[in-house]
Scaffold this active site. Structure first.
Site, PDB file in Angstrom:
ATOM      1  N   ASP A  90       0.785  11.658  -8.757  1.00 12.79           N
ATOM      2  CA  ASP A  90      -0.261  10.632  -8.671  1.00 12.79           C
ATOM      3  C   ASP A  90      -1.354  10.936  -7.651  1.00 12.79           C
ATOM      4  O   ASP A  90      -2.027  10.039  -7.168  1.00 12.79           O
ATOM      5  CB  ASP A  90       0.406   9.298  -8.313  1.00 12.79           C
ATOM      6  CG  ASP A  90       1.253   9.412  -7.047  1.00 12.79           C
ATOM      7  OD1 ASP A  90       1.038  10.356  -6.270  1.00 12.79           O
ATOM      8  OD2 ASP A  90       2.127   8.543  -6.838  1.00 12.79           O
ATOM      9  N   GLU A 112       6.590  13.688 -13.777  1.00  8.12           N
ATOM     10  CA  GLU A 112       6.759  12.388 -13.106  1.00  8.12           C
ATOM     11  C   GLU A 112       5.791  11.356 -13.687  1.00  8.12           C
ATOM     12  O   GLU A 112       5.051  10.671 -12.965  1.00  8.12           O
ATOM     13  CB  GLU A 112       6.588  12.504 -11.596  1.00  8.12           C
ATOM     14  CG  GLU A 112       7.199  11.345 -10.816  1.00  8.12           C
ATOM     15  CD  GLU A 112       6.970  11.457  -9.315  1.00  8.12           C
ATOM     16  OE1 GLU A 112       5.839  11.288  -8.868  1.00  8.12           O
ATOM     17  OE2 GLU A 112       7.941  11.727  -8.583  1.00  8.12           O
ATOM     18  N   GLU A 126      -3.231   6.056  -5.542  1.00  8.83           N
ATOM     19  CA  GLU A 126      -2.266   6.742  -6.414  1.00  8.83           C
ATOM     20  C   GLU A 126      -1.975   6.006  -7.719  1.00  8.83           C
ATOM     21  O   GLU A 126      -1.769   6.630  -8.763  1.00  8.83           O
ATOM     22  CB  GLU A 126      -0.947   6.990  -5.658  1.00  8.83           C
ATOM     23  CG  GLU A 126      -1.028   8.045  -4.564  1.00  8.83           C
ATOM     24  CD  GLU A 126      -1.503   7.502  -3.223  1.00  8.83           C
ATOM     25  OE1 GLU A 126      -1.782   6.269  -3.141  1.00  8.83           O
ATOM     26  OE2 GLU A 126      -1.605   8.281  -2.265  1.00  8.83           O
ATOM     27  N   HIS A 202       4.448   6.445   6.279  1.00  7.52           N
ATOM     28  CA  HIS A 202       3.084   6.968   6.276  1.00  7.52           C
ATOM     29  C   HIS A 202       2.146   6.260   5.317  1.00  7.52           C
ATOM     30  O   HIS A 202       0.983   6.587   5.229  1.00  7.52           O
ATOM     31  CB  HIS A 202       3.102   8.460   5.915  1.00  7.52           C
ATOM     32  CG  HIS A 202       3.470   8.716   4.481  1.00  7.52           C
ATOM     33  ND1 HIS A 202       4.755   8.671   4.024  1.00  7.52           N
ATOM     34  CD2 HIS A 202       2.702   8.991   3.406  1.00  7.52           C
ATOM     35  CE1 HIS A 202       4.769   8.925   2.721  1.00  7.52           C
ATOM     36  NE2 HIS A 202       3.537   9.118   2.317  1.00  7.52           N
ATOM     37  N   ARG A 204      -0.506   4.036   3.542  1.00  2.58           N
ATOM     38  CA  ARG A 204      -1.726   3.375   3.998  1.00  2.58           C
ATOM     39  C   ARG A 204      -1.543   1.860   4.170  1.00  2.58           C
ATOM     40  O   ARG A 204      -2.051   1.269   5.108  1.00  2.58           O
ATOM     41  CB  ARG A 204      -2.798   3.591   2.944  1.00  2.58           C
ATOM     42  CG  ARG A 204      -4.073   4.166   3.420  1.00  2.58           C
ATOM     43  CD  ARG A 204      -4.918   4.476   2.213  1.00  2.58           C
ATOM     44  NE  ARG A 204      -4.737   5.867   1.838  1.00  2.58           N
ATOM     45  CZ  ARG A 204      -5.711   6.760   1.855  1.00  2.58           C
ATOM     46  NH1 ARG A 204      -6.922   6.403   2.211  1.00  2.58           N
ATOM     47  NH2 ARG A 204      -5.503   8.008   1.523  1.00  2.58           N
ATOM     48  N   HIS A 235       3.965  11.172  10.865  1.00  5.97           N
ATOM     49  CA  HIS A 235       2.977  11.699   9.932  1.00  5.97           C
ATOM     50  C   HIS A 235       1.766  12.162  10.727  1.00  5.97           C
ATOM     51  O   HIS A 235       1.544  11.715  11.854  1.00  5.97           O
ATOM     52  CB  HIS A 235       2.589  10.582   8.956  1.00  5.97           C
ATOM     53  CG  HIS A 235       2.002  11.100   7.692  1.00  5.97           C
ATOM     54  ND1 HIS A 235       0.659  11.162   7.472  1.00  5.97           N
ATOM     55  CD2 HIS A 235       2.587  11.601   6.574  1.00  5.97           C
ATOM     56  CE1 HIS A 235       0.439  11.673   6.275  1.00  5.97           C
ATOM     57  NE2 HIS A 235       1.596  11.945   5.708  1.00  5.97           N
TER      58      HIS A 235
HETATM   59  N1  UDP Z   1       9.629  15.558   3.983  1.00  7.16           N
HETATM   60  C1  UDP Z   1       9.609  16.683   4.799  1.00  7.16           C
HETATM   61  N2  UDP Z   1       9.417  16.504   6.157  1.00  7.16           N
HETATM   62  C2  UDP Z   1       9.206  15.260   6.717  1.00  7.16           C
HETATM   63  C3  UDP Z   1       9.200  14.133   5.858  1.00  7.16           C
HETATM   64  C4  UDP Z   1       9.414  14.311   4.494  1.00  7.16           C
HETATM   65  O1  UDP Z   1       9.779  17.816   4.337  1.00  7.16           O
HETATM   66  O2  UDP Z   1       9.019  15.183   7.951  1.00  7.16           O
HETATM   67  C5  UDP Z   1       9.814  15.754   2.524  1.00  7.16           C
HETATM   68  C6  UDP Z   1      10.885  14.909   1.878  1.00  7.16           C
HETATM   69  O3  UDP Z   1      12.106  15.618   1.776  1.00  7.16           O
HETATM   70  C7  UDP Z   1      10.318  14.592   0.498  1.00  7.16           C
HETATM   71  C8  UDP Z   1       8.835  14.704   0.665  1.00  7.16           C
HETATM   72  O4  UDP Z   1       8.609  15.356   1.901  1.00  7.16           O
HETATM   73  O5  UDP Z   1      10.699  15.536  -0.475  1.00  7.16           O
HETATM   74  C9  UDP Z   1       8.195  13.329   0.671  1.00  7.16           C
HETATM   75  O6  UDP Z   1       6.883  13.456   1.002  1.00  7.16           O
HETATM   76  P1  UDP Z   1       5.998  12.244   1.548  1.00  7.16           P
HETATM   77  O7  UDP Z   1       6.879  11.227   2.191  1.00  7.16           O
HETATM   78  O8  UDP Z   1       4.913  12.868   2.354  1.00  7.16           O
HETATM   79  O9  UDP Z   1       5.283  11.697   0.247  1.00  7.16           O
HETATM   80  P2  UDP Z   1       5.690  10.698  -0.923  1.00  7.16           P
HETATM   81  O10 UDP Z   1       7.006  11.120  -1.476  1.00  7.16           O
HETATM   82  O11 UDP Z   1       5.692   9.311  -0.366  1.00  7.16           O
HETATM   83  O12 UDP Z   1       4.595  10.885  -1.926  1.00  7.16           O
END
Ligand code: UDP
Length: 366
Positions: A90, A112, A126, A202, A204, A235
């Site tokens: 997204d 996805e 997103e 993280h 918004r 973050h």
């Molecule tokens: N992740 C990572 N290091 C961190 C936090 C998360 O490698 O400090 C990984 C986690 O295992 C997951 C992904 O990042 O696979 C999630 O990414 P994020 O939370 O940035 O984005 P979202 O999933 O909310 O789009």
């Protein structure tokens, strides 16, 4: 792809496609995340064939959109022999990858597909990005039955929707059993006696007061439970960092770190007792490791995990977060129910299904 989660979720598909032998898979990295992305490419031993490096400080969504579109456009103008473009999730990169594919009449496959909150402003931008990919895509890889139903309800033909599970589980299961060299701080907190709570936030929507409430709740929990240690990888966004540091810096048994490398992060997940997060990927991964997730949001586009009992939405109110965490820390039965809930997001074979279905589509067998 351009962000950390996109790379994590796309990598198993690229690796699987290249295993097939007769598929040439090229990687276009928009550069939406720079350092986080580099670390991910290294982990999966992948190198982008194109790197658009679109990120500029303080750029607006308008500027980002223009840069990504022009960058992808240039690549497609030079190489017009692609049989298929894959986009994941997204992000702005995903939406514009699909749009550029459409402009060149190249079939687009959406990994996805079908996640919806039905609130167009949440998550922003997103929700609209992923909705806009849907009418463009020729093949829709839905992680769950519910996601497939969303697509059907939007008029997508059933034969072009494939329920595959989420590739985030493929990446996790391929990586989590290995032993990695950890950062000294992470190693220290993992080795300290006590129960570990791993926290990421993280989104918004949580900037400002919701973050203050979350961080105050973490402080309350650490004061209430002397055997609890908290690891909070921050973050990169300054909004999150400043609030967290103001409330939690230098507090006993609380460790604030830079964003962790995937290797450090999945190891921390493996050794945690509870995970609190507003991240989409973490909600999908944690049930595979049998870790209860308290979701720091008011809604989720991942209701399947709430239904199986692996996730619980607790929002961002300080009092509720403390109450729900205490319940899991004090009540072994409540903990067990969450920890033992099955993972509805995948079995680690999603990328295999995706590559198979894409090949069938291209051979005209769907
Ligand atoms: N992740 C990572 N290091 C961190 C936090 C998360 O490698 O400090 C990984 C986690 O295992 C997951 C992904 O990042 O696979 C999630 O990414 P994020 O939370 O940035 O984005 P979202 O999933 O909310 O789009």
């Amino acid at each position: 792809m351009g962000t950390r989660p996109e790379i994590i979720k796309m990598a198993p598909v690229i690796i699987q496609a290249r295993k097939e032998g007769n598929i040439k898979a090229e990687i276009l990295h928009t550069g939406q995340h720079r350092t986080l992305a580099e670390e991910m490419f290294k982990h999966f031993e992948l190198t982008p064939d194109y790197d658009l490096a679109v990120m500029q400080e303080n750029q607006s969504l308008f500027e980002l959109t223009a840069r990504i579109t022009n960058g992808i456009g240039e690549v497609l103008e030079k190489n017009s022999d692609y049989d298929m473009i894959f986009v994941q999730g997204d992000t702005t990169s995903a939406f514009l990858g699909a749009l550029c594919g459409f402009y060149k009449k190249i079939p687009v496959a959406h990994i996805e597909a079908g996640l919806r909150t039905k609130d167009k402003y949440s998550p922003f931008p997103e929700e609209i990005n992923r909705r806009l990919v849907t009418p463009i895509a020729s093949l829709h890889f839905a992680p769950t039955k519910r996601a497939a139903e969303m697509l059907l309800a939007e008029g997508i033909e059933e034969k072009y929707i494939k329920i595959t599970g989420n590739t985030v589980i493929d990446a996790l299961l391929q990586s989590v059993e290995k032993d990695y060299d950890l950062l000294p701080g992470v190693e220290r907190i993992l080795e300290m006696p006590g129960r570990l709570i791993l926290v990421t936030t993280h989104r918004r929507e949580n900037f400002g007061e919701p973050h203050r409430q979350i961080f105050q709740a973490l402080l309350d929990i650490s004061k209430k439970y002397e055997d609890v240690k908290i690891l909070l990888p921050l973050h990169l966004n300054p909004n999150v960092r400043n609030e967290a540091k103001l409330i939690l810096d230098d507090k006993p048994r609380i460790l604030l770190t830079e964003p962790l490398s995937y290797r450090n992060f999945i190891t921390a997940m493996k050794y945690s007792t509870i995970i609190m997060s507003d991240s989409g990927g973490v909600q999908e991964e944690a049930p595979s490791l049998h870790k209860p997730v308290l979701v720091l949001r008011d809604s989720t586009e991942r209701p399947e995990g709430v239904e199986t009992g692996a996730l619980k939405i607790v929002g961002t109110c300080r009092k509720t977060i403390v109450e729900e965490t205490s319940r899991l820390l004090d009540d072994a039965e409540a903990y067990k129910i969450m920890a033992e809930a099955p993972n509805p997001y995948g079995d680690g074979k999603s990328s295999q299904r995706i590559v198979e279905e894409a090949c069938k589509y291209l051979r005209g067998l769907n």
